[in-house]
Design a protein around this motif. Structure first.
Motif, mmCIF file in Angstrom:
data_model
loop_
_atom_site.group_PDB
_atom_site.id
_atom_site.type_symbol
_atom_site.label_atom_id
_atom_site.label_comp_id
_atom_site.label_asym_id
_atom_site.label_seq_id
_atom_site.Cartn_x
_atom_site.Cartn_y
_atom_site.Cartn_z
ATOM 1 N N ASN A 6 -3.474 11.934 -7.643
ATOM 2 C CA ASN A 6 -2.102 11.439 -7.687
ATOM 3 C C ASN A 6 -1.166 12.437 -8.357
ATOM 4 O O ASN A 6 -0.002 12.551 -7.989
ATOM 5 C CB ASN A 6 -2.034 10.104 -8.425
ATOM 6 C CG ASN A 6 -2.631 8.976 -7.613
ATOM 7 O OD1 ASN A 6 -2.922 9.161 -6.438
ATOM 8 N ND2 ASN A 6 -2.830 7.838 -8.228
ATOM 9 N N LEU A 15 -6.170 15.403 0.703
ATOM 10 C CA LEU A 15 -6.257 14.491 -0.448
ATOM 11 C C LEU A 15 -6.064 15.218 -1.780
ATOM 12 O O LEU A 15 -5.822 14.597 -2.794
ATOM 13 C CB LEU A 15 -7.616 13.792 -0.478
ATOM 14 C CG LEU A 15 -7.893 12.693 0.540
ATOM 15 C CD1 LEU A 15 -9.320 12.213 0.394
ATOM 16 C CD2 LEU A 15 -6.936 11.539 0.350
ATOM 17 N N ASP A 49 -15.930 9.003 -4.812
ATOM 18 C CA ASP A 49 -15.845 7.960 -3.795
ATOM 19 C C ASP A 49 -16.951 8.192 -2.772
ATOM 20 O O ASP A 49 -17.209 9.325 -2.370
ATOM 21 C CB ASP A 49 -14.469 7.971 -3.129
ATOM 22 C CG ASP A 49 -13.383 7.511 -4.094
ATOM 23 O OD1 ASP A 49 -13.760 6.919 -5.135
ATOM 24 O OD2 ASP A 49 -12.195 7.753 -3.834
ATOM 25 N N THR A 104 -5.551 9.198 5.570
ATOM 26 C CA THR A 104 -6.268 10.471 5.580
ATOM 27 C C THR A 104 -7.612 10.345 6.287
ATOM 28 O O THR A 104 -7.971 11.175 7.131
ATOM 29 C CB THR A 104 -6.468 10.972 4.136
ATOM 30 O OG1 THR A 104 -5.193 11.020 3.498
ATOM 31 C CG2 THR A 104 -7.104 12.339 4.125
ATOM 32 N N VAL A 105 -8.364 9.304 5.942
ATOM 33 C CA VAL A 105 -9.671 9.128 6.581
ATOM 34 C C VAL A 105 -9.487 8.939 8.088
ATOM 35 O O VAL A 105 -10.235 9.480 8.896
ATOM 36 C CB VAL A 105 -10.423 7.927 5.965
ATOM 37 C CG1 VAL A 105 -11.723 7.669 6.705
ATOM 38 C CG2 VAL A 105 -10.698 8.182 4.499
ATOM 39 N N ASN A 125 -2.443 5.947 1.563
ATOM 40 C CA ASN A 125 -2.768 7.326 1.866
ATOM 41 C C ASN A 125 -4.262 7.522 2.145
ATOM 42 O O ASN A 125 -4.648 8.357 2.948
ATOM 43 C CB ASN A 125 -2.315 8.191 0.682
ATOM 44 C CG ASN A 125 -2.400 9.659 1.017
ATOM 45 O OD1 ASN A 125 -2.143 10.045 2.150
ATOM 46 N ND2 ASN A 125 -2.791 10.461 0.042
ATOM 47 N N TRP A 126 -5.129 6.749 1.447
ATOM 48 C CA TRP A 126 -6.577 6.904 1.638
ATOM 49 C C TRP A 126 -6.939 6.620 3.084
ATOM 50 O O TRP A 126 -7.611 7.398 3.741
ATOM 51 C CB TRP A 126 -7.346 5.951 0.718
ATOM 52 C CG TRP A 126 -7.071 6.159 -0.723
ATOM 53 C CD1 TRP A 126 -6.312 5.362 -1.524
ATOM 54 C CD2 TRP A 126 -7.534 7.238 -1.552
ATOM 55 N NE1 TRP A 126 -6.282 5.875 -2.798
ATOM 56 C CE2 TRP A 126 -7.021 7.017 -2.854
ATOM 57 C CE3 TRP A 126 -8.336 8.353 -1.329
ATOM 58 C CZ2 TRP A 126 -7.273 7.875 -3.919
ATOM 59 C CZ3 TRP A 126 -8.587 9.209 -2.390
ATOM 60 C CH2 TRP A 126 -8.056 8.968 -3.657
ATOM 61 N N LYS A 127 -6.469 5.458 3.559
ATOM 62 C CA LYS A 127 -6.794 5.070 4.932
ATOM 63 C C LYS A 127 -6.202 6.075 5.921
ATOM 64 O O LYS A 127 -6.879 6.502 6.859
ATOM 65 C CB LYS A 127 -6.240 3.675 5.211
ATOM 66 C CG LYS A 127 -6.508 3.194 6.609
ATOM 67 C CD LYS A 127 -5.277 2.572 7.218
ATOM 68 C CE LYS A 127 -5.233 2.862 8.691
ATOM 69 N NZ LYS A 127 -3.890 2.679 9.235
ATOM 70 N N THR A 164 -15.908 3.209 -4.634
ATOM 71 C CA THR A 164 -16.264 4.101 -5.730
ATOM 72 C C THR A 164 -17.764 4.023 -5.975
ATOM 73 O O THR A 164 -18.400 3.015 -5.662
ATOM 74 C CB THR A 164 -15.545 3.704 -7.021
ATOM 75 O OG1 THR A 164 -15.928 2.376 -7.353
ATOM 76 C CG2 THR A 164 -14.033 3.755 -6.852
ATOM 77 N N ASN A 197 0.773 -1.242 0.000
ATOM 78 C CA ASN A 197 0.000 0.000 0.000
ATOM 79 C C ASN A 197 0.804 1.293 0.000
ATOM 80 O O ASN A 197 0.273 2.339 -0.322
ATOM 81 C CB ASN A 197 -0.930 0.023 1.213
ATOM 82 C CG ASN A 197 -2.103 -0.892 1.019
ATOM 83 O OD1 ASN A 197 -2.871 -0.731 0.076
ATOM 84 N ND2 ASN A 197 -2.238 -1.887 1.872
ATOM 85 N N THR A 229 -11.905 0.538 3.818
ATOM 86 C CA THR A 229 -11.431 1.519 2.841
ATOM 87 C C THR A 229 -10.190 0.999 2.129
ATOM 88 O O THR A 229 -9.730 -0.104 2.407
ATOM 89 C CB THR A 229 -11.146 2.880 3.526
ATOM 90 O OG1 THR A 229 -10.728 3.809 2.530
ATOM 91 C CG2 THR A 229 -10.046 2.760 4.565
ATOM 92 N N TRP A 230 -9.692 1.785 1.175
ATOM 93 C CA TRP A 230 -8.445 1.410 0.513
ATOM 94 C C TRP A 230 -7.281 1.645 1.467
ATOM 95 O O TRP A 230 -7.386 2.452 2.386
ATOM 96 C CB TRP A 230 -8.217 2.267 -0.741
ATOM 97 C CG TRP A 230 -9.288 2.107 -1.766
ATOM 98 C CD1 TRP A 230 -9.368 1.137 -2.730
ATOM 99 C CD2 TRP A 230 -10.433 2.944 -1.946
ATOM 100 N NE1 TRP A 230 -10.493 1.316 -3.476
ATOM 101 C CE2 TRP A 230 -11.163 2.414 -3.027
ATOM 102 C CE3 TRP A 230 -10.916 4.068 -1.307
ATOM 103 C CZ2 TRP A 230 -12.352 2.987 -3.486
ATOM 104 C CZ3 TRP A 230 -12.089 4.636 -1.757
ATOM 105 C CH2 TRP A 230 -12.786 4.097 -2.829
#
Lengths: 259, 246, 342
Positions: free
Chosen positions: C224, C284, C250, C38-39, C34-36, C84, A221, C30-31
């Motif tokens: 990105n 993000l 999303d 940030t959330v 970085n997604w996780k 998504t 990841n 979640t993904w």
């Protein structure tokens, strides 16, 4: 001469990744550059403070401690039985005990996953401990067995003839004489369990995953060098352990067993 | 005294139970979107030879064969030096350098190769990471410690003159090759990380089916294939060893 | 002695397992990466501060999380799922999402109309798939999708291989079709092949191709691209003039059968609030769905950042969720067989 060059080149090939990991772990930026633009310890800080690694470290500690504390007595008992039990086919029994070594990790992992799911144990560490016991047992049996073979029964007979109870003979005479084998078994068991990955991946969830699984998830990841920092810590620890083992038992005696 | 064996046999029995569950699932029908299974079927094994999976089986066989040959060539000089050096210190060093990767753990080692094969350290003239080439390099590296130890054990039994060493070290060569082939056949972390989802060997298909699609019966069939190949090769090894015994 | 030690170990193991079960955090799927992060940092921390309930994350890819949700239908392992908008459709058609109780989501009133995707899932941020390139390595300026086909870009472009829906839709739009009549664009997409240098499966690969200049032109997530800029790689993010970028939204939803439905609604409502959205946008570099959120000056007007109703309408192409979800497997198969294969 040519042989010597070849050996040096091949050893360089074998050690190259380790060197690169250590170099990269001090890289100051998230996107890697080589040679690094400077030196930084931020990835070490990140590796040590990342919550999922902390949880995984606790899981690793519990699973490895549980597996080793179970496998050590079980394996020692088995090694004694193999040498002294006057079994009809000690070779066959030894093969049975060493067999978990040759089963592919994905096969064992998936099998344990199916069993764990049917028992509703996916979130617990019990199945992980059970799997790890089976996986480290061959190493324990083998290491202790070497020591048992070298044990002189006359010493135990002497203690018994002087009036010691069998339990006392075992604790005061047998165990101390087995110490090198037990020590090697302990260290191998710890190293194998701490690094076990494939089987554990299948039976781990977010709650009970151990360090190698958490590291794998991180590598998939993230692209920053946090894993390089954690790997460096692992490598240093491994060298320390190997050095320790080499102090106590001659490594070439364990691995090149003809000597 | 014999009873002392019982706990260890119990542990192996638990292990065997897991493999039995695997065997059972490999012949049960997969119901998509569910962990429940249907009745007896051989469809999972037909899946193994279905065109979309056969490629992975073939890739696995090819990569395993190539790994065996390259690991053999790369390990022989080190094994020879290890078995023949008169100096105890050099032998210790060789042994430590050989064994270190053996004990560093699969993830650490594979991650290290991701760094080397990516374009971080050097810019490769051809893509390495996420290609079969890159996976092959990782697999050879992964197999070398085992190969070196088996070869060294065989070589050190043999007498001095090096022209007879090679033929007489054949048992080590055969044993090393069989073990490395069997081991590579079920390799997982190396192709998973160095293949980047593009190079998939049998173990990676097992993981995809089991953990991403929850098709446990299909995954079990592939895992049985890996298990069968490993056991067949090791049985062959056992027979060779038995045939040679004086 | 030994027996007591073993018993102690077993008791400790069981006890620690029991403790882990008793705490009961809110679990969010979640993904990873970085997604996780940030959330967790932006929404999770605020949620725990407000309710005292800890938040844990189950991370994974889009499709394997869907598969996991399917096999645990009825007694889900997670309470809130982020995915998504089109894959959300698949969850809905399998009955995996609970209908949202709009009475428990007061902040939803401030959400752009386009972001309320259904009665089951609601958009939390948006972005576009668009052209991103390095002006230092590409001579002619790129301003339109059609520019990708220019001979000057021979062997310079990289595309994602896991989701070809964007480029397939663009090719169809150029031929007067859309994602429903995607076959119209097939021939045009075939003509793009000489310009394609590589395909990437991960953000890291895409980054690498851009950094080394192996593929200085890519179709990628605006999010990105902004990340690359922040890392000091001078890329330009194009707002194409002929057709807009393809919008991605999303979404969040409450899992059917979740025992923490109220808390799950609270979590989603918090994520939709003005302040949290402002924070999310900042970290993000995505577009907010709450029309009242504040966007940092440098991001305003950039591709993927929609602030007004007209921007939502004109500056991005929103695909039909259902068609996208259902046709994606066919798209992937065709794309792999025709475009990716040599």
């Amino acid at each position: 001469m040519i042989l010597r060059l070849a050996v040096v080149a091949l050893l360089a090939f074998m050690t190259l990744p380790t060197v690169v990991v250590i170099a990269v772990s001090f890289n100051p930026t998230a996107i890697l550059s080589f040679p690094p633009a400077g030196l930084s310890l931020r990835w070490y800080a990140n590796a040590l403070t990342y919550p999922q690694f902390q949880r995984a470290a606790v899981n690793s500690l519990v699973v490895t401690a549980g597996a080793v504390l179970l496998a050590l007595p079980i394996g020692t008992a088995a090694a004694l039985a193999l040498e002294r039990g006057r079994l009809r086919a000690p070779g066959a029994w030894a093969t049975v005990l060493l067999s978990p070594l040759v089963v592919p990790g994905v096969a064992a992992g998936l099998g344990f996953l199916i069993v764990a799911a049917s028992l509703g144990l996916l979130q617990s560490r019990a199945v992980l401990v059970a799997a790890h016991v089976a996986l480290v047992l061959p190493f324990v049996v083998r290491s202790v067995w070497v020591s048992v073979t070298n044990l002189d029964p006359a010493l135990e007979r002497a203690a018994a003839s002087l009036g010691a109870t069998p339990a006392r003979v075992f604790v005061r005479v047998t165990l101390p004489l087995l110490r090198p084998g037990l020590f090697a078994a302990l260290l191998f068991a710890v190293v194998v369990s701490v690094n076990e990955f494939v089987v554990s991946l299948f039976i781990s969830t977010r709650v009970n995953e151990i360090l190698p699984v958490a590291m794998f998830t991180y590598v998939v990841n993230y692209t920053d060098p946090t894993i390089a920092a954690l790997s460096t810590l692992f490598i240093v620890a491994t060298f320390l352990v190997m050095w320790l083992v080499d102090r106590v038992v001659d490594l070439s005696a364990v691995f090149l067993h003809h000597r | 005294m014999r009873l002392l064996l019982a706990p260890a046999v119990g542990v192996v029995a638990v292990f065997a139970a897991a493999l039995a569950a695997l065997l059972q699932y490999s012949v049960l029908e997969f119901i998509p979107g569910s962990l429940r299974t249907g009745g007896f079927t051989l469809a999972n094994f037909r899946g193994v030879i279905a065109p979309r999976y056969l490629d992975h089986v073939w890739d696995t066989a090819l990569l395993s064969a190539a790994t065996t040959v390259l690991a053999l060539v790369a390990s022989y000089p080190i094994a020879y030096a290890l078995a023949r050096t008169p100096s105890h210190r050099i032998r210790s060093w060789l042994l430590v350098l050989t064994l270190a990767p053996f004990f560093t753990g699969a993830i650490v080692r594979t991650y290290a190769w991701m760094l080397v094969l990516g374009n971080t350290v050097v810019t490769w003239p051809v893509p390495m990471l996420f290609t079969e080439r890159g996976v092959l390099v990782g697999l050879v590296h992964f197999s070398m410690p085992t190969m070196i130890l088996l070869l060294a054990a065989a070589i050190s039994h043999v007498d001095v003159f090096w022209r007879v060493t090679l033929p007489l070290s054949m048992p080590g060569v055969v044993a090393g090759s069989l073990i490395v082939f069997a081991w590579t056949f079920s390799a997982f972390p190396t192709p998973e990380l160095l293949g980047g989802g593009k190079v998939k060997m049998i173990a990676n298909v097992v993981k995809d089916l089991a953990l991403d699609s929850f098709n446990w019966p299909g995954a079990a069939a592939f895992a049985m294939l890996a298990l069968a190949v490993t056991l067949a090769l090791l049985a062959g090894l056992g027979r060779l060893a038995a045939g040679r015994a004086p | 002695m030994l027996a007591r030690l073993i018993a102690l170990v077993i008791v400790t193991l069981l006890a620690s397992a029991a403790v882990a079960h008793a705490q009961g955090p809110l679990v969010v799927s979640t993904w990873g990466g970085n997604w996780k992060d940030t959330v967790e940092r932006v929404v999770g921390k605020a949620f725990t501060a407000k309710t005292g309930v800890p938040v844990e994350f189950e991370v994974g890819g889009t499709i394997d999380r869907l598969a996991k949700a399917r096999v645990t239908k009825g007694s889900p392992l997670v309470d809130v799922t982020l995915t998504t908008t089109h894959v959300g459709r698949l969850y809905i058609s399998d009955g995996l999402f609970a209908p949202l109780d709009m009475g428990k989501l007061p902040n939803a009133k401030q959400i752009a109309r386009e972001a309320i995707r259904s009665e089951h899932h609601v958009g939390t941020w948006a972005y576009v798939y668009t052209i991103v390139y390095r002006p230092d390595l590409v001579k002619d300026e790129i301003t339109r999708w059609a520019d990708l086909w220019k001979p000057g870009l021979k062997g310079k472009i990289a595309l994602p291989d896991f989701d070809p829906s964007h480029i397939i839709t663009i090719a169809a739009l150029m031929e007067g079709g859309n994602e429903l009549s995607w076959v119209k664009g097939q021939e045009r997409l075939r003509q793009l092949k000489p310009n394609i240098a590589a395909f990437f499966s991960t953000d890291a690969q895409s980054q690498d191709l851009m950094k080394t200049g192996q593929a200085p032109v890519q179709v990628m997530l605006s999010v990105n691209a902004y990340h690359l800029q922040e890392q000091g790689i001078g890329v330009r993010v194009v707002q194409p003039r002929d057709f807009p970028g393809i919008v991605g939204i999303d979404t969040m939803a409450v899992m059917a059968g979740s025992k923490k439905s109220d808390l799950a609604h609270q979590f989603i409502d918090l994520a939709l609030s003005k302040d949290i959205q402002t924070e999310l946008v900042k970290s993000l570099r995505a577009g907010p769905t709450n029309t009242g959120a504040t966007v940092p000056a440098p991001l305003r007007g950039q591709p993927g950042i929609f602030l007004t109703a007209s921007e939502w309408k004109e500056r991005g192409y929103i695909m039909n969720d259902e068609a996208r979800a259902k046709t994606l497997p066919a798209w992937r198969e065709w794309f792999t067989a025709t475009i990716v294969k040599k």
